[in-house]
Motif scaffolding. Structure first.
Motif, PDB file in Angstrom:
ATOM      1  N   ASN A   1      -5.463   3.742  -4.203  1.00  0.00           N
ATOM      2  CA  ASN A   1      -5.423   4.308  -2.825  1.00  0.00           C
ATOM      3  C   ASN A   1      -5.738   3.166  -1.782  1.00  0.00           C
ATOM      4  OD1 ASN A   1      -6.081   5.679  -0.284  1.00  0.00           O
ATOM      5  ND2 ASN A   1      -5.457   7.717  -1.425  1.00  0.00           N
ATOM      6  N   GLY A   2      -4.782   3.345  -0.709  1.00  0.00           N
ATOM      7  CA  GLY A   2      -5.146   2.175   0.344  1.00  0.00           C
ATOM      8  C   GLY A   2      -5.752   2.425   1.571  1.00  0.00           C
ATOM      9  N   ILE A   3      -6.134   3.879   1.760  1.00  0.00           N
ATOM     10  CA  ILE A   3      -6.572   4.386   3.147  1.00  0.00           C
ATOM     11  C   ILE A   3      -8.127   4.938   3.097  1.00  0.00           C
ATOM     12  CG2 ILE A   3      -4.976   6.406   2.831  1.00  0.00           C
ATOM     13  CD1 ILE A   3      -5.640   3.693   5.959  1.00  0.00           C
ATOM     14  N   THR A   4      -8.874   4.739   2.364  1.00  0.00           N
ATOM     15  CA  THR A   4     -10.124   5.377   2.567  1.00  0.00           C
ATOM     16  C   THR A   4     -11.052   5.022   3.761  1.00  0.00           C
ATOM     17  OG1 THR A   4     -10.835   3.392   0.828  1.00  0.00           O
ATOM     18  CG2 THR A   4     -10.650   5.807   0.027  1.00  0.00           C
ATOM     19  N   GLU A   5     -10.470   4.174   4.385  1.00  0.00           N
ATOM     20  CA  GLU A   5     -11.105   4.045   5.887  1.00  0.00           C
ATOM     21  C   GLU A   5     -10.938   5.243   6.527  1.00  0.00           C
ATOM     22  OE1 GLU A   5      -8.929  -0.026   4.968  1.00  0.00           O
ATOM     23  OE2 GLU A   5      -8.726   2.086   4.846  1.00  0.00           O
ATOM     24  N   ILE A   6      -9.977   6.093   6.561  1.00  0.00           N
ATOM     25  CA  ILE A   6      -9.969   7.371   7.005  1.00  0.00           C
ATOM     26  C   ILE A   6     -10.526   8.166   6.079  1.00  0.00           C
ATOM     27  CG2 ILE A   6      -8.354   8.973   8.543  1.00  0.00           C
ATOM     28  CD1 ILE A   6      -8.410   6.222   9.559  1.00  0.00           C
ATOM     29  N   PHE A   7     -11.711   8.281   5.789  1.00  0.00           N
ATOM     30  CA  PHE A   7     -12.499   8.635   4.841  1.00  0.00           C
ATOM     31  C   PHE A   7     -12.463  10.401   4.779  1.00  0.00           C
ATOM     32  CE2 PHE A   7     -15.266   7.235   8.210  1.00  0.00           C
ATOM     33  CZ  PHE A   7     -15.827   8.353   8.497  1.00  0.00           C
ATOM     34  N   ASN A   8     -12.342  11.279   5.630  1.00  0.00           N
ATOM     35  CA  ASN A   8     -12.224  12.408   5.622  1.00  0.00           C
ATOM     36  C   ASN A   8     -10.775  13.102   5.176  1.00  0.00           C
ATOM     37  OD1 ASN A   8     -14.870  12.895   6.468  1.00  0.00           O
ATOM     38  ND2 ASN A   8     -14.230  12.942   8.672  1.00  0.00           N
TER      39      ASN A   8
ATOM     40  N   ASN B   1     -12.579   6.362 -18.972  1.00  0.00           N
ATOM     41  CA  ASN B   1     -11.891   5.126 -19.636  1.00  0.00           C
ATOM     42  C   ASN B   1     -12.306   3.930 -18.586  1.00  0.00           C
ATOM     43  OD1 ASN B   1     -10.752   2.773 -20.697  1.00  0.00           O
ATOM     44  ND2 ASN B   1      -8.862   3.909 -21.039  1.00  0.00           N
ATOM     45  N   PRO B   2     -13.298   3.103 -18.858  1.00  0.00           N
ATOM     46  CA  PRO B   2     -13.642   1.868 -18.040  1.00  0.00           C
ATOM     47  C   PRO B   2     -12.929   0.910 -17.869  1.00  0.00           C
ATOM     48  CG  PRO B   2     -14.965   1.887 -20.098  1.00  0.00           C
ATOM     49  CD  PRO B   2     -14.232   3.101 -20.104  1.00  0.00           C
ATOM     50  N   ASN B   3     -11.865   0.933 -18.858  1.00  0.00           N
ATOM     51  CA  ASN B   3     -10.573  -0.124 -18.716  1.00  0.00           C
ATOM     52  C   ASN B   3      -9.602   0.192 -17.603  1.00  0.00           C
ATOM     53  OD1 ASN B   3     -11.506  -1.798 -20.794  1.00  0.00           O
ATOM     54  ND2 ASN B   3     -10.225  -0.563 -22.457  1.00  0.00           N
ATOM     55  N   ARG B   4      -9.273   1.376 -17.083  1.00  0.00           N
ATOM     56  CA  ARG B   4      -8.368   1.728 -16.182  1.00  0.00           C
ATOM     57  C   ARG B   4      -8.919   1.328 -14.782  1.00  0.00           C
ATOM     58  NH1 ARG B   4      -5.403   6.638 -17.018  1.00  0.00           N
ATOM     59  NH2 ARG B   4      -5.366   6.989 -19.326  1.00  0.00           N
ATOM     60  N   VAL B   5      -8.072   1.103 -14.085  1.00  0.00           N
ATOM     61  CA  VAL B   5      -8.117   0.475 -12.624  1.00  0.00           C
ATOM     62  C   VAL B   5      -8.481   1.940 -11.779  1.00  0.00           C
ATOM     63  CG1 VAL B   5      -7.277  -0.586 -10.609  1.00  0.00           C
ATOM     64  CG2 VAL B   5      -7.190  -1.759 -12.916  1.00  0.00           C
ATOM     65  N   ILE B   6      -9.556   1.898 -11.109  1.00  0.00           N
ATOM     66  CA  ILE B   6      -9.506   3.097  -9.961  1.00  0.00           C
ATOM     67  C   ILE B   6      -9.840   2.401  -8.849  1.00  0.00           C
ATOM     68  CG2 ILE B   6     -11.010   4.958  -9.503  1.00  0.00           C
ATOM     69  CD1 ILE B   6     -11.810   5.116 -12.496  1.00  0.00           C
ATOM     70  N   GLY B   7      -8.883   2.077  -8.084  1.00  0.00           N
ATOM     71  CA  GLY B   7      -8.842   1.275  -6.847  1.00  0.00           C
ATOM     72  C   GLY B   7      -8.748   1.898  -5.644  1.00  0.00           C
ATOM     73  N   THR B   8      -9.304   1.137  -4.568  1.00  0.00           N
ATOM     74  CA  THR B   8      -9.031   1.703  -3.151  1.00  0.00           C
ATOM     75  C   THR B   8      -9.008   0.160  -1.967  1.00  0.00           C
ATOM     76  OG1 THR B   8      -9.043   3.148  -1.276  1.00  0.00           O
ATOM     77  CG2 THR B   8     -11.357   2.325  -2.280  1.00  0.00           C
ATOM     78  N   GLU B   9      -8.871   0.393  -0.839  1.00  0.00           N
ATOM     79  CA  GLU B   9      -9.133  -0.744   0.071  1.00  0.00           C
ATOM     80  C   GLU B   9      -9.850  -0.300   1.252  1.00  0.00           C
ATOM     81  OE1 GLU B   9      -5.259  -2.402   1.308  1.00  0.00           O
ATOM     82  OE2 GLU B   9      -4.489  -2.274  -0.709  1.00  0.00           O
ATOM     83  N   ASN B  10     -10.778  -1.001   1.607  1.00  0.00           N
ATOM     84  CA  ASN B  10     -11.558  -0.947   3.014  1.00  0.00           C
ATOM     85  C   ASN B  10     -11.687  -2.198   3.908  1.00  0.00           C
ATOM     86  OD1 ASN B  10     -12.085   2.121   2.696  1.00  0.00           O
ATOM     87  ND2 ASN B  10     -13.862   1.447   1.476  1.00  0.00           N
TER      88      ASN B  10
END
Length: 384
Positions: free
Chosen positions: A49-56, A87-96
């Motif tokens: 996900n690329g928009i956790t800056e808008i955290f709510n 599964n620790p091999n999976r990518v769980i990603g975001t950007e801030n």
């Protein structure tokens, strides 16, 4: 999706679906595709996900991450057994990195708040890949905070060194116009939590909104909505308690060398303490005296031994509770349970408010020999 996963076979975990549950940027998006991101993860992909800056905003009901709204209470559920999180091999990603970039603007007085909350949201989502930009993410401005984030990325309940809850009530404005889900207090969502839950419970442990109202953090962008940071006791209705529950996989039974850190607002003259259990005996810590400076302070309690067994207060069955023993309401912002390295905790319990001010996530210099999974991708450097 299935064809792509089949092509990659045992390496399909390297695939990353870039998208969101309940996409809102396609006018004619069919409702049957609302959970396409979740479906991609269920096939074997990672997620970004690329928009956790808008955290709510638009980050409460995200089943691709294993995060859903508890429609009976308005708190968030985190499914740690979801195949992505387990599964620790999976990518769980975001950007801030989009605070004063990407068309967003945040006033200098709100920068730390925006940085803090967006990264807490990332941790609450179970993120293990975090894209940051050295300047735009304010890495050198808040080094201690990012050090804590760095050590926390990729941790699961069995490997985490701390558990925490930031107490709040915040709008997810995405759900104002979507009626597919309903819950008490909609569109407000309670708390961000990792391995530590605060729950409102009948019999004296219902809380109310804190006094700190946050709005218009991102200039003219209204998506973030309104947040009430902190929760208060409600003495007027007989509620003098806040109940907390430690994840059993993080800690269950008797544990030694533990700190509980409580960040509170010095709002009005009153007192509070922690009620806990050790050796099957319920005890109280010494009291914290609250003043009227309107400043955040962190009280640190050191325990040589403490018992987390869901047995504080019959009917609530908490692991520990914060008890208001004064005549005016207390306001609590952030609570952490920290596992210390052996031999680092003094005997007994004590209160340390010397780290006061508004820095409510303390320095991690007391944490020794922490192993962690980390990949921070930066535009100008790579930290590993």
């Amino acid at each position: 999706m299935q064809d792509l996963v089949d092509i990659f076979g045992p390496y399909s975990y390297k695939l990353v679906y870039t998208g969101e549950d309940y996409p809102f940027d396609v006018d004619s998006w069919p409702s049957a595709k609302n959970l396409l991101a979740r479906d991609a993860v269920s096939k074997g992909m990672g997620i970004r996900n690329g928009i956790t800056e808008i955290f709510n905003f638009h980050l409460s009901q995200i089943p691709a991450y294993g995060v859903t709204i508890d429609t009976s209470t308005g708190y968030l559920n985190f499914n740690k057994t979801w195949l992505l999180q387990s599964n620790p091999n999976r990518v769980i990603g975001t950007e801030n990195e989009c605070y004063n970039d990407c068309g967003f603007t945040v006033a200098s007085a709100n920068i730390y708040y925006a940085v803090k909350m967006s990264n807490l949201k990332a941790l609450q989502m179970g993120v293990n890949w975090l894209y940051l930009v050295a300047s735009s993410s304010y890495l050198t401005t808040y080094p201690d905070f990012y050090k804590w984030i760095r050590y926390s990325l990729g941790k699961q309940s069995t490997t985490a060194f701390d558990a925490w809850a930031t107490l709040r009530n915040a709008q997810d404005t995405f759900w104002i116009y979507d009626n597919s889900l309903n819950w008490p207090g909609k569109p407000y969502i309670k708390n961000l939590e990792t391995n530590l839950l605060q729950r409102d419970i009948k019999g004296g442990a219902y809380t109310k909104n804190g006094s700190t109202k946050k709005t218009n953090i991102y200039g003219g962008n209204s998506d973030l909505g309104i947040s009430y940071e902190g929760r208060q006791t409600d003495l007027a209705t007989g509620n003098n308690t806040m109940s907390f529950f430690v994840d059993d996989d993080f800690s269950f039974g008797t544990i030694t060398n533990v700190q509980i850190k409580v960040t509170y607002l010095d709002l009005q003259a009153t007192q509070w303490l922690i009620r806990y259990k050790d050796n099957n005996i319920v005890s109280n810590t010494s009291s914290v005296t609250v003043g009227t400076t309107n400043t955040y302070y962190t009280a640190t309690f050191n325990f040589t031994s403490i018992q987390f067994s869901n047995s504080i207060s019959t009917g609530r069955n908490a692991d520990f509770e914060i008890i208001n023993t004064g005549s005016k309401d207390i306001e609590i912002l952030f609570v952490r349970v920290v596992k210390l390295s052996p031999g680092t905790t003094p005997s007994g319990s004590n209160i340390d408010s010397s780290g006061g001010g508004n820095k409510d996530v303390p320095n991690e210099t007391s944490i020794l020999s922490i192993s962690f999974i980390l990949i921070l991708l930066l535009s100008s450097l790579i930290l590993i």
